[in-house]
Design a protein around this motif. Structure first.
Motif, PDB file in Angstrom:
ATOM      1  N   LEU A  81       0.851  -1.175  -0.088  1.00  0.00           N
ATOM      2  CA  LEU A  81      -0.056   0.118  -0.170  1.00  0.00           C
ATOM      3  C   LEU A  81       0.845   1.329   0.148  1.00  0.00           C
ATOM      4  N   GLN A  82       2.008   1.195   0.468  1.00  0.00           N
ATOM      5  CA  GLN A  82       3.002   2.172   0.490  1.00  0.00           C
ATOM      6  C   GLN A  82       3.329   2.848  -0.890  1.00  0.00           C
ATOM      7  N   CYS A  83       3.123   1.971  -1.886  1.00  0.00           N
ATOM      8  CA  CYS A  83       3.629   2.287  -3.240  1.00  0.00           C
ATOM      9  C   CYS A  83       2.616   2.992  -3.869  1.00  0.00           C
ATOM     10  N   ILE A  84       1.435   3.110  -3.388  1.00  0.00           N
ATOM     11  CA  ILE A  84       0.367   4.110  -4.021  1.00  0.00           C
ATOM     12  C   ILE A  84      -0.032   5.211  -3.302  1.00  0.00           C
ATOM     13  N   GLN A  85       0.862   5.471  -2.374  1.00  0.00           N
ATOM     14  CA  GLN A  85       0.569   6.535  -1.461  1.00  0.00           C
ATOM     15  C   GLN A  85       1.277   7.799  -1.734  1.00  0.00           C
ATOM     16  N   PRO A  86       0.900   8.923  -2.348  1.00  0.00           N
ATOM     17  CA  PRO A  86       1.791  10.000  -2.822  1.00  0.00           C
ATOM     18  C   PRO A  86       2.343  10.805  -1.466  1.00  0.00           C
ATOM     19  N   ARG A  87       2.073  10.598  -0.566  1.00  0.00           N
ATOM     20  CA  ARG A  87       2.759  11.456   0.516  1.00  0.00           C
ATOM     21  C   ARG A  87       4.120  10.824   1.018  1.00  0.00           C
ATOM     22  N   ASP A  88       4.260   9.578   0.592  1.00  0.00           N
ATOM     23  CA  ASP A  88       5.588   8.728   0.912  1.00  0.00           C
ATOM     24  C   ASP A  88       6.620   9.134  -0.411  1.00  0.00           C
ATOM     25  N   ILE A 143       7.980   4.352  -8.171  1.00  0.00           N
ATOM     26  CA  ILE A 143       8.260   4.122  -9.405  1.00  0.00           C
ATOM     27  C   ILE A 143       8.093   2.637  -9.905  1.00  0.00           C
ATOM     28  N   CYS A 144       8.016   1.587  -8.916  1.00  0.00           N
ATOM     29  CA  CYS A 144       7.428   0.231  -9.501  1.00  0.00           C
ATOM     30  C   CYS A 144       6.266   0.150 -10.046  1.00  0.00           C
ATOM     31  N   ARG A 145       5.336   1.425  -9.773  1.00  0.00           N
ATOM     32  CA  ARG A 145       3.994   1.114 -10.578  1.00  0.00           C
ATOM     33  C   ARG A 145       4.160   1.913 -11.937  1.00  0.00           C
ATOM     34  N   VAL A 146       5.111   2.208 -12.204  1.00  0.00           N
ATOM     35  CA  VAL A 146       5.507   2.553 -13.887  1.00  0.00           C
ATOM     36  C   VAL A 146       5.500   1.429 -14.489  1.00  0.00           C
ATOM     37  N   PRO A 147       4.692   1.124 -15.830  1.00  0.00           N
ATOM     38  CA  PRO A 147       4.916  -0.038 -16.640  1.00  0.00           C
ATOM     39  C   PRO A 147       6.096   0.066 -17.009  1.00  0.00           C
ATOM     40  N   LYS A 148       6.909  -1.308 -17.278  1.00  0.00           N
ATOM     41  CA  LYS A 148       8.454  -1.462 -17.937  1.00  0.00           C
ATOM     42  C   LYS A 148       8.697  -0.988 -19.216  1.00  0.00           C
ATOM     43  N   LYS A 149       7.314  -0.944 -19.984  1.00  0.00           N
ATOM     44  CA  LYS A 149       7.617  -0.322 -21.445  1.00  0.00           C
ATOM     45  C   LYS A 149       7.939   1.109 -21.405  1.00  0.00           C
ATOM     46  N   MET A 150       7.374   1.950 -20.322  1.00  0.00           N
ATOM     47  CA  MET A 150       7.572   3.461 -20.099  1.00  0.00           C
ATOM     48  C   MET A 150       8.942   3.898 -19.809  1.00  0.00           C
ATOM     49  N   GLU A 154      13.604  -0.426  -8.529  1.00  0.00           N
ATOM     50  CA  GLU A 154      13.714  -1.091  -7.415  1.00  0.00           C
ATOM     51  C   GLU A 154      12.771  -0.154  -6.257  1.00  0.00           C
ATOM     52  N   CYS A 155      11.840  -0.518  -5.745  1.00  0.00           N
ATOM     53  CA  CYS A 155      10.980   0.103  -4.796  1.00  0.00           C
ATOM     54  C   CYS A 155      11.874   0.311  -3.438  1.00  0.00           C
ATOM     55  N   VAL A 156      11.494   1.449  -3.057  1.00  0.00           N
ATOM     56  CA  VAL A 156      12.286   1.853  -1.667  1.00  0.00           C
ATOM     57  C   VAL A 156      11.676   1.400  -0.509  1.00  0.00           C
ATOM     58  N   HIS A 157      10.409   1.107  -0.714  1.00  0.00           N
ATOM     59  CA  HIS A 157       9.548   0.937   0.401  1.00  0.00           C
ATOM     60  C   HIS A 157       9.742  -0.733   0.700  1.00  0.00           C
ATOM     61  N   CYS A 158       9.568  -1.620  -0.616  1.00  0.00           N
ATOM     62  CA  CYS A 158       9.570  -2.938  -0.301  1.00  0.00           C
ATOM     63  C   CYS A 158      10.477  -3.791  -1.096  1.00  0.00           C
ATOM     64  N   GLY A 159      11.007  -3.054  -2.111  1.00  0.00           N
ATOM     65  CA  GLY A 159      11.883  -3.864  -2.821  1.00  0.00           C
ATOM     66  C   GLY A 159      11.392  -4.457  -4.124  1.00  0.00           C
ATOM     67  N   CYS A 160      10.190  -4.072  -4.282  1.00  0.00           N
ATOM     68  CA  CYS A 160       9.555  -4.422  -5.727  1.00  0.00           C
ATOM     69  C   CYS A 160      10.205  -3.893  -6.860  1.00  0.00           C
ATOM     70  N   ARG A 161      10.156  -4.904  -8.004  1.00  0.00           N
ATOM     71  CA  ARG A 161      10.809  -4.396  -9.186  1.00  0.00           C
ATOM     72  C   ARG A 161       9.806  -4.291 -10.341  1.00  0.00           C
ATOM     73  N   GLY A 162       8.558  -3.970  -9.789  1.00  0.00           N
ATOM     74  CA  GLY A 162       7.605  -3.746 -10.831  1.00  0.00           C
ATOM     75  C   GLY A 162       6.361  -4.432 -10.624  1.00  0.00           C
ATOM     76  N   CYS A 163       5.312  -3.699 -10.212  1.00  0.00           N
ATOM     77  CA  CYS A 163       3.970  -4.122 -10.135  1.00  0.00           C
ATOM     78  C   CYS A 163       2.648  -3.422 -10.716  1.00  0.00           C
ATOM     79  N   ALA A 164       3.029  -2.728 -11.770  1.00  0.00           N
ATOM     80  CA  ALA A 164       2.193  -2.282 -12.577  1.00  0.00           C
ATOM     81  C   ALA A 164       1.413  -3.326 -13.405  1.00  0.00           C
ATOM     82  N   SER A 165       0.132  -3.299 -13.511  1.00  0.00           N
ATOM     83  CA  SER A 165      -0.860  -4.079 -13.914  1.00  0.00           C
ATOM     84  C   SER A 165      -0.739  -4.481 -15.396  1.00  0.00           C
ATOM     85  N   SER A 166      -0.130  -3.506 -15.946  1.00  0.00           N
ATOM     86  CA  SER A 166       0.195  -3.777 -17.789  1.00  0.00           C
ATOM     87  C   SER A 166       1.513  -4.506 -17.866  1.00  0.00           C
ATOM     88  N   ASP A 167       2.329  -4.801 -16.929  1.00  0.00           N
ATOM     89  CA  ASP A 167       3.363  -5.656 -17.012  1.00  0.00           C
ATOM     90  C   ASP A 167       3.186  -7.130 -17.344  1.00  0.00           C
TER      91      ASP A 167
END
Length: 128
Positions: A85-92, A100-107, A115-128
């Motif tokens: 949930l931290q990845c979609i909170q603009p205040r963080d 940044i992990c919410r940005v589609p890889k093709k963009m 690499e997400c600072v909050h959780c280490g995710c390398r991409g969780c955009a739904s279009s990937d």
């Protein structure tokens, strides 16, 4: 006794991982990963496979075995692969946007490692 014993709960192993050589933010990534996997497992059991009852699902949410807010986001279009949930909170973030992990890889640039600072995710955009 080894920290990676099969007898120990997964959270215990994640909490006791060595932080030597890691950045400060990387120390919680193991716990975040386990939290996500546990919530996803319960989500899949209830919504996808229909393998558990509503009563058991509610029990898991009430007692903290799964994150109800994260599961609620997974049910919405565009958030099916959300890592935390931290990845979609603009205040963080520095610029008041999502992580940044919410940005589609093709963009992104082809050679850029995300690499997400909050959780280490390398991409969780739904279009990937």
């Amino acid at each position: 006794m080894s920290c990676k014993s099969a007898d120990m709960p997964v959270y215990f192993v994640a909490e006791n991982e060595s932080t030597v050589g890691k950045r400060k933010v990387e120390s919680t990534w193991g716990v975040m990963r386990v939290h996500h996997q546990q919530s996803r497992y319960i989500y899949d059991l209830f919504y996808k496979r229909k393998a558990i009852s509503r009563k058991l699902y509610d029990y898991c949410l009430k007692n903290g075995y799964a994150d109800g807010n994260l599961i609620a986001k997974w049910k919405k279009q565009g958030f099916e692969k959300l890592c935390c949930l931290q990845c979609i909170q603009p205040r963080d973030t520095n610029f008041g946007t999502t992580c940044i992990c919410r940005v589609p890889k093709k963009m992104l640039e082809a050679d850029r490692v995300v690499e997400c600072v909050h959780c280490g995710c390398r991409g969780c955009a739904s279009s990937d």
